[in-house]
Write a protein that holds these residues in place. Structure first.
Motif, PDB file in Angstrom:
ATOM      1  N   MET A   8      -9.683   0.735 -22.758  1.00  8.42           N
ATOM      2  CA  MET A   8      -8.873   1.632 -21.937  1.00  8.42           C
ATOM      3  C   MET A   8      -9.610   1.957 -20.640  1.00  8.42           C
ATOM      4  O   MET A   8     -10.780   2.262 -20.666  1.00  8.42           O
ATOM      5  CB  MET A   8      -8.602   2.924 -22.719  1.00  8.42           C
ATOM      6  N   ALA A   9      -8.922   1.901 -19.547  1.00  5.37           N
ATOM      7  CA  ALA A   9      -9.448   2.290 -18.246  1.00  5.37           C
ATOM      8  C   ALA A   9      -8.408   3.162 -17.580  1.00  5.37           C
ATOM      9  O   ALA A   9      -7.252   3.188 -17.997  1.00  5.37           O
ATOM     10  CB  ALA A   9      -9.731   1.055 -17.400  1.00  5.37           C
ATOM     11  N   PHE A  10      -8.815   3.870 -16.559  1.00  7.13           N
ATOM     12  CA  PHE A  10      -7.872   4.770 -15.915  1.00  7.13           C
ATOM     13  C   PHE A  10      -6.647   4.037 -15.392  1.00  7.13           C
ATOM     14  O   PHE A  10      -5.533   4.529 -15.499  1.00  7.13           O
ATOM     15  CB  PHE A  10      -8.525   5.531 -14.761  1.00  7.13           C
ATOM     16  N   ALA A  11      -6.845   2.849 -14.858  1.00 10.13           N
ATOM     17  CA  ALA A  11      -5.707   2.105 -14.315  1.00 10.13           C
ATOM     18  C   ALA A  11      -4.643   1.864 -15.380  1.00 10.13           C
ATOM     19  O   ALA A  11      -3.449   2.010 -15.108  1.00 10.13           O
ATOM     20  CB  ALA A  11      -6.171   0.778 -13.738  1.00 10.13           C
ATOM     21  N   SER A  12      -5.073   1.531 -16.581  1.00  9.33           N
ATOM     22  CA  SER A  12      -4.087   1.305 -17.634  1.00  9.33           C
ATOM     23  C   SER A  12      -3.404   2.605 -18.016  1.00  9.33           C
ATOM     24  O   SER A  12      -2.215   2.618 -18.324  1.00  9.33           O
ATOM     25  CB  SER A  12      -4.732   0.654 -18.852  1.00  9.33           C
ATOM     26  N   LEU A  13      -4.131   3.718 -17.992  1.00  5.06           N
ATOM     27  CA  LEU A  13      -3.507   5.005 -18.284  1.00  5.06           C
ATOM     28  C   LEU A  13      -2.501   5.369 -17.199  1.00  5.06           C
ATOM     29  O   LEU A  13      -1.413   5.855 -17.491  1.00  5.06           O
ATOM     30  CB  LEU A  13      -4.564   6.109 -18.397  1.00  5.06           C
ATOM     31  N   ALA A  14      -2.873   5.135 -15.970  1.00  5.54           N
ATOM     32  CA  ALA A  14      -1.968   5.473 -14.872  1.00  5.54           C
ATOM     33  C   ALA A  14      -0.707   4.619 -14.933  1.00  5.54           C
ATOM     34  O   ALA A  14       0.391   5.108 -14.670  1.00  5.54           O
ATOM     35  CB  ALA A  14      -2.677   5.288 -13.537  1.00  5.54           C
ATOM     36  N   MET A  15      -0.857   3.363 -15.313  1.00  7.67           N
ATOM     37  CA  MET A  15       0.313   2.500 -15.421  1.00  7.67           C
ATOM     38  C   MET A  15       1.141   2.883 -16.643  1.00  7.67           C
ATOM     39  O   MET A  15       2.346   2.732 -16.657  1.00  7.67           O
ATOM     40  CB  MET A  15      -0.120   1.038 -15.529  1.00  7.67           C
ATOM     41  N   PHE A  16       0.496   3.410 -17.674  1.00  9.41           N
ATOM     42  CA  PHE A  16       1.181   3.788 -18.908  1.00  9.41           C
ATOM     43  C   PHE A  16       1.991   5.064 -18.726  1.00  9.41           C
ATOM     44  O   PHE A  16       3.027   5.242 -19.350  1.00  9.41           O
ATOM     45  CB  PHE A  16       0.130   3.990 -20.011  1.00  9.41           C
ATOM     46  N   ALA A  17       1.545   5.961 -17.882  1.00  9.08           N
ATOM     47  CA  ALA A  17       2.164   7.282 -17.739  1.00  9.08           C
ATOM     48  C   ALA A  17       3.669   7.219 -17.460  1.00  9.08           C
ATOM     49  O   ALA A  17       4.436   7.883 -18.142  1.00  9.08           O
ATOM     50  CB  ALA A  17       1.440   8.087 -16.661  1.00  9.08           C
ATOM     51  N   PHE A  86       2.700  16.317 -22.344  1.00  4.72           N
ATOM     52  CA  PHE A  86       2.106  14.993 -22.177  1.00  4.72           C
ATOM     53  C   PHE A  86       2.591  14.384 -20.862  1.00  4.72           C
ATOM     54  O   PHE A  86       1.800  13.889 -20.058  1.00  4.72           O
ATOM     55  CB  PHE A  86       2.472  14.087 -23.354  1.00  4.72           C
ATOM     56  N   ASN A  87       3.891  14.433 -20.648  1.00 11.11           N
ATOM     57  CA  ASN A  87       4.476  13.860 -19.432  1.00 11.11           C
ATOM     58  C   ASN A  87       4.061  14.626 -18.184  1.00 11.11           C
ATOM     59  O   ASN A  87       3.897  14.042 -17.115  1.00 11.11           O
ATOM     60  CB  ASN A  87       5.993  13.803 -19.555  1.00 11.11           C
ATOM     61  N   GLN A  88       3.900  15.931 -18.311  1.00  8.26           N
ATOM     62  CA  GLN A  88       3.463  16.749 -17.179  1.00  8.26           C
ATOM     63  C   GLN A  88       2.061  16.329 -16.730  1.00  8.26           C
ATOM     64  O   GLN A  88       1.809  16.173 -15.532  1.00  8.26           O
ATOM     65  CB  GLN A  88       3.489  18.229 -17.578  1.00  8.26           C
ATOM     66  N   LEU A  93      -1.373  13.119 -12.962  1.00  9.64           N
ATOM     67  CA  LEU A  93      -2.372  12.072 -12.720  1.00  9.64           C
ATOM     68  C   LEU A  93      -2.002  11.181 -11.541  1.00  9.64           C
ATOM     69  O   LEU A  93      -2.867  10.573 -10.922  1.00  9.64           O
ATOM     70  CB  LEU A  93      -2.536  11.201 -13.966  1.00  9.64           C
ATOM     71  N   GLN A  94      -0.720  11.098 -11.253  1.00  7.64           N
ATOM     72  CA  GLN A  94      -0.274  10.253 -10.147  1.00  7.64           C
ATOM     73  C   GLN A  94      -0.703  10.797  -8.786  1.00  7.64           C
ATOM     74  O   GLN A  94      -0.824  10.041  -7.829  1.00  7.64           O
ATOM     75  CB  GLN A  94       1.255  10.096 -10.177  1.00  7.64           C
ATOM     76  N   THR A  95      -0.948  12.102  -8.711  1.00 10.18           N
ATOM     77  CA  THR A  95      -1.237  12.708  -7.410  1.00 10.18           C
ATOM     78  C   THR A  95      -2.538  13.504  -7.349  1.00 10.18           C
ATOM     79  O   THR A  95      -3.000  13.814  -6.261  1.00 10.18           O
ATOM     80  CB  THR A  95      -0.095  13.654  -6.998  1.00 10.18           C
ATOM     81  N   SER A  96      -3.117  13.829  -8.473  1.00 13.15           N
ATOM     82  CA  SER A  96      -4.306  14.687  -8.483  1.00 13.15           C
ATOM     83  C   SER A  96      -5.583  13.871  -8.655  1.00 13.15           C
ATOM     84  O   SER A  96      -5.878  13.386  -9.749  1.00 13.15           O
ATOM     85  CB  SER A  96      -4.201  15.725  -9.608  1.00 13.15           C
ATOM     86  N   GLU A  97      -6.345  13.756  -7.570  1.00 15.48           N
ATOM     87  CA  GLU A  97      -7.604  13.017  -7.648  1.00 15.48           C
ATOM     88  C   GLU A  97      -8.590  13.716  -8.575  1.00 15.48           C
ATOM     89  O   GLU A  97      -9.346  13.058  -9.292  1.00 15.48           O
ATOM     90  CB  GLU A  97      -8.201  12.847  -6.259  1.00 15.48           C
ATOM     91  N   SER A  98      -8.576  15.028  -8.597  1.00 11.63           N
ATOM     92  CA  SER A  98      -9.509  15.744  -9.461  1.00 11.63           C
ATOM     93  C   SER A  98      -9.175  15.499 -10.931  1.00 11.63           C
ATOM     94  O   SER A  98     -10.077  15.326 -11.759  1.00 11.63           O
ATOM     95  CB  SER A  98      -9.522  17.238  -9.145  1.00 11.63           C
TER      96      SER A  98
END
Length: 116
Positions: A8-17, A86-88, A93-98
């Motif tokens: 798992m990497a962040f990119a896969s999480l971001a694409m999964f969201a 979960f969805n929130q 994650l799509q917009t918050s760099e922190s």
């Protein structure tokens, strides 16, 4: 769990969201002006673990779609998280760099724990 977290990497999480958001029961989108409740470290860890497990379920080609929905619902129950929350977090994650940074740190910490 080791392979799940190491894969798992962040990119896969971001694409999964967006996938998770689309598959849950329809909910009215939160107004843009509404503040999201803060995400604690414990809640973020639950989210990361749930997202990882849900991604594995989604990728299981042998599991019928209806079974996937039930399994993902059970993952959220075990994570003590509502589909809306979960969805929130996924949307944030799509917009918050922190928040993205915190997810990356959480994934790295969980990987280190899994690797001993």
């Amino acid at each position: 769990m080791k392979t799940a977290l190491s894969a798992m990497a962040f990119a896969s999480l971001a694409m999964f969201a967006p996938t998770a958001a689309a598959q849950e029961a329809p909910a009215a989108p939160a107004p843009a002006t509404e503040e999201m409740a803060p995400v604690s470290d414990a809640e973020l860890e639950k989210w990361v673990r749930a997202a990882s497990t849900m991604q594995q379920i989604q990728e299981n080609a042998e599991m019928p779609q209806e079974s996937k929905q039930q399994a993902m619902g059970q993952v959220l129950v075990q994570a003590e998280m509502t589909p809306a929350r979960f969805n929130q977090i996924a949307a944030a994650l799509q917009t918050s760099e922190s928040l993205q940074t915190r997810v990356n740190e959480t994934v790295a910490r969980l990987q280190a724990q899994a690797n001993g």
